[in-house]
Design an enzyme around this catalytic site. Structure first.
Site, mmCIF file in Angstrom:
data_model
loop_
_atom_site.group_PDB
_atom_site.id
_atom_site.type_symbol
_atom_site.label_atom_id
_atom_site.label_comp_id
_atom_site.label_asym_id
_atom_site.label_seq_id
_atom_site.Cartn_x
_atom_site.Cartn_y
_atom_site.Cartn_z
ATOM 1 N N SER A 103 0.837 -1.192 0.000
ATOM 2 C CA SER A 103 0.000 0.000 0.000
ATOM 3 C C SER A 103 0.884 1.259 0.000
ATOM 4 O O SER A 103 1.762 1.388 -0.851
ATOM 5 C CB SER A 103 -0.936 -0.051 1.213
ATOM 6 O OG SER A 103 -1.952 0.913 1.117
ATOM 7 N N ARG A 145 -11.574 6.009 10.292
ATOM 8 C CA ARG A 145 -11.178 4.606 10.273
ATOM 9 C C ARG A 145 -12.291 3.710 9.727
ATOM 10 O O ARG A 145 -12.030 2.717 9.043
ATOM 11 C CB ARG A 145 -10.789 4.170 11.685
ATOM 12 C CG ARG A 145 -10.203 2.783 11.773
ATOM 13 C CD ARG A 145 -8.919 2.652 10.974
ATOM 14 N NE ARG A 145 -8.172 1.459 11.341
ATOM 15 C CZ ARG A 145 -7.021 1.106 10.797
ATOM 16 N NH1 ARG A 145 -6.477 1.859 9.860
ATOM 17 N NH2 ARG A 145 -6.394 0.025 11.188
ATOM 18 N N ASP A 195 -8.809 -6.529 -4.505
ATOM 19 C CA ASP A 195 -8.432 -5.220 -3.952
ATOM 20 C C ASP A 195 -9.017 -4.131 -4.846
ATOM 21 O O ASP A 195 -8.567 -3.933 -5.966
ATOM 22 C CB ASP A 195 -6.905 -5.131 -3.899
ATOM 23 C CG ASP A 195 -6.407 -3.820 -3.287
ATOM 24 O OD1 ASP A 195 -7.233 -2.925 -3.016
ATOM 25 O OD2 ASP A 195 -5.188 -3.701 -3.088
ATOM 26 N N HIS A 233 -8.003 -5.262 -0.171
ATOM 27 C CA HIS A 233 -6.723 -4.587 0.041
ATOM 28 C C HIS A 233 -5.971 -5.174 1.233
ATOM 29 O O HIS A 233 -4.742 -5.262 1.231
ATOM 30 C CB HIS A 233 -6.989 -3.094 0.271
ATOM 31 C CG HIS A 233 -5.744 -2.256 0.306
ATOM 32 N ND1 HIS A 233 -4.868 -2.172 -0.750
ATOM 33 C CD2 HIS A 233 -5.222 -1.463 1.280
ATOM 34 C CE1 HIS A 233 -3.865 -1.364 -0.437
ATOM 35 N NE2 HIS A 233 -4.056 -0.928 0.787
ATOM 36 N N ASP A 234 -6.701 -5.594 2.237
ATOM 37 C CA ASP A 234 -6.095 -6.189 3.430
ATOM 38 C C ASP A 234 -5.311 -7.463 3.143
ATOM 39 O O ASP A 234 -4.530 -7.915 3.991
ATOM 40 C CB ASP A 234 -7.172 -6.508 4.474
ATOM 41 C CG ASP A 234 -7.326 -5.389 5.495
ATOM 42 O OD1 ASP A 234 -6.552 -4.405 5.420
ATOM 43 O OD2 ASP A 234 -8.212 -5.491 6.358
#
Lengths: 375, 375
Positions: free
Chosen positions: B154, B224, B319, B352-353
């Site tokens: 990232s 968040r 992602d 994405h994680d």
């Protein structure tokens, strides 16, 4: 094809209902009012009425403009009018502000008869099914036994679909556009962020901000900014704004630097000035709750078995909020029930917002579909 | 393959720099400190050092655990350790908290020598390039002339890429994972919502909340929550949470109803308790600003011409924050410059994680790549 003209100057009307409306979430509304607009003329046989259901931030003001205001075109003015796809020379079109709304129908800003103060956060939760039930009573008052069509996009599409299940004999045709049979976890997640932005705004005052003379502007603004990201496709945003720097160079500040920031702040500010926070909360919950298959163990085919209407389902290739996949779920379940279904997947770049635009292929599909409806 | 073990108990170290660091946004930091951790041993030839760059909310604590705390595994502990893909029996691995961070390196919480108070919002804007320049000075202090590899996911991947451009002779290999050559308008839009949530929180006090004894919890929490939606794929969210109702039925309230709401609120609350709002703002701006092609009229190939390293680029099919398409842009530009590039597109459901997870194919790719690096 006749030249497309506006329906011209329009004025909202008001209908009062004194019979209590039972609500899906329990309890009832003792009495309520709905504000609505109509375009075109109801024919003698009362067979040409079309109901337009609005989405999250829409209203009864679907077409035309108000006499005293210059820039107040209805939100679907490109669709509804003489010679337009939903032709008011043929159809009698009704737009109605949903219960719990903030454009004139009974909602959180209205007086709670029990307290003598605005309902605020005490306004009961309203569902898609409740909205449809209230709309059916408006149809009763207007003397409309059966709609030629019910049409809506997004949350409005859920209402159109629900009409065919709650009142199958009262809907001949239903157009479900840029919609879904229920929200995904991601859809709910975005709604939850929007709600938390409003609920945690110190100016929200647990929904009773009216009495404090303030508005939870910060929360509403953030809620709308998040919403707008999901209304546009990544590509549309890229094409419209790219990474363009407003001042041609990097500022190294938290002021507006990229055009997309300017757009989002503008949309957020505009919305926060005019929309009601409690209505926004209610409408996002109505979205989250909508799930006709829930009572059928998740079986959408079983859920849609009650429908008798002919359907048009439309999705947009770049809509990632309610992707084509979600519309196809509806189509498959309807086809499995031997319904007549037309399905169009429109290649329009504007994402979820496409349903509001006058894309030529999209409008050609709608024109053809409405043309075939006999009145 | 040896049994994968943890690097065990680790302790952060601190490096002080008295030579001013010029910043891309103008001005300079007169003096600063970087907190870092190392795992494994630097070999005699000093040829086995690997730098791990962290992403938005990461830190120097990449692997192992702290002696006095039970649940403090490093954020990439599944990757770094003896017998793990980034094998500490072979490599000397360094994790460093970036400038402007909130885990020990000089940042907004640090004392501003000019005012004698915490920097707060006056901490200068730091860019990816500034971070890399500061990391290079840390390498100098540690006696590392040339890294065997620089790796990051990232925002960390942007640093790895920038290393190959700013210090081409000091990086033999670079792994750019789940990254992009620059943010899209949509990426910037999500960052902007997060920033506005913080900036408009009344407890932010224009960045000087430390002096008021408060923390902009509401803003950080919303920031968040938005972030987490973009870290997970729609499918992963659907599989993990679906539309599961926490209490088995609809509550008709704004309390937690759906599991996804519970997850987001929990993530938001946890983050807001521990992360610094000013650091979050700075890091999102560093993301927005990163665009190596900007100085080359948008020509990424020209921008990457300086690179001399061998590359591994990895993306994940699900992602949507930094989609495979974005990684392929990097690959194409590198190949056009005749660089050695390995590219893997990993079919992992976690969005994405994924770059933080121990997907077997992903880790096999990393293991093979690191195995081939001579030290």
């Amino acid at each position: 094809m006749t030249e497309a003209l506006s329906v011209g100057v329009v004025a909202p009307q008001r209908a009062c209902f004194d019979e209590p409306l039972p609500l899906k979430g329990g309890g009832q509304l003792e009495r309520y009012e709905l504000v609505y607009e109509t375009y075109g003329e109801l024919n003698a046989a009362r067979t040409n009425a079309v109901l337009v259901c609005h989405a999250l931030s829409g209203s009864h003001h679907v077409a035309g403009r108000y006499a005293d205001e210059a820039y107040t075109s209805g939100w679907w003015d490109n669709l509804v009018g003489p010679g337009k796809p939903l032709d008011t020379n043929k159809f009698f079109v009704i737009g109605v502000n949903n219960l719990g709304g903030c454009h004139g129908s009974t909602g959180p800003r209205s007086m709670n008869p029990f307290s003598g103060k605005p309902w605020g956060a005490e306004f009961p939760f309203v569902t898609v099914e409740d909205w449809v039930a209230a709309q059916a009573r408006l149809a009763d008052q207007l003397g409309i036994e059966r709609f030629a069509a019910v049409i809506g996009g997004s949350l409005g599409g859920m209402q159109a679909l629900s009409w065919t299940l709650q009142y199958p004999e009262r809907v001949r045709h239903a157009a479900v556009i840029a919609s879904a049979p229920k929200l995904s976890a991601q859809n709910i997640a975005f709604n939850e962020v929007a709600r938390q932005a409003i609920l945690t705004d110190p100016d929200f005052h647990r929904g009773h901000f009216y009495a404090h003379g303030v508005v939870p502007v910060r929360g509403l603004r953030l809620a709308r900014m998040v919403g707008h990201i999901t209304y546009l496709s990544d590509d549309a945003m890229g094409e419209k704004f790219g990474r363009s720097l407003r001042h041609g160079k990097t500022l190294y500040s938290y002021d507006v630097e990229f055009e997309i920031e300017s757009y989002l702040r503008h949309q957020g500010d505009k919305f926060a000035r005019q929309f009601d926070a409690n209505t926004y909360l209610l409408a996002t919950k109505a979205l989250d709750y909508y799930d006709p298959a829930f009572a059928h163990d998740g079986d959408l085919r079983a859920a849609l078995a009650a429908a008798r209407a002919d359907f048009l389902v439309v999705s947009f290739t770049t809509d990632w909020r309610f992707a084509p996949l979600r519309s196809r779920e509806i189509v498959r379940a309807l086809v499995a029930n031997q319904r007549n279904v037309s399905y169009a997947e429109i290649d329009c770049a504007a994402g979820h917002d496409s349903f509001l635009l006058a894309d030529p292929v999209y409008h050609a599909v709608l024109t053809a579909w409405f043309d075939r409806i006999e009145v």
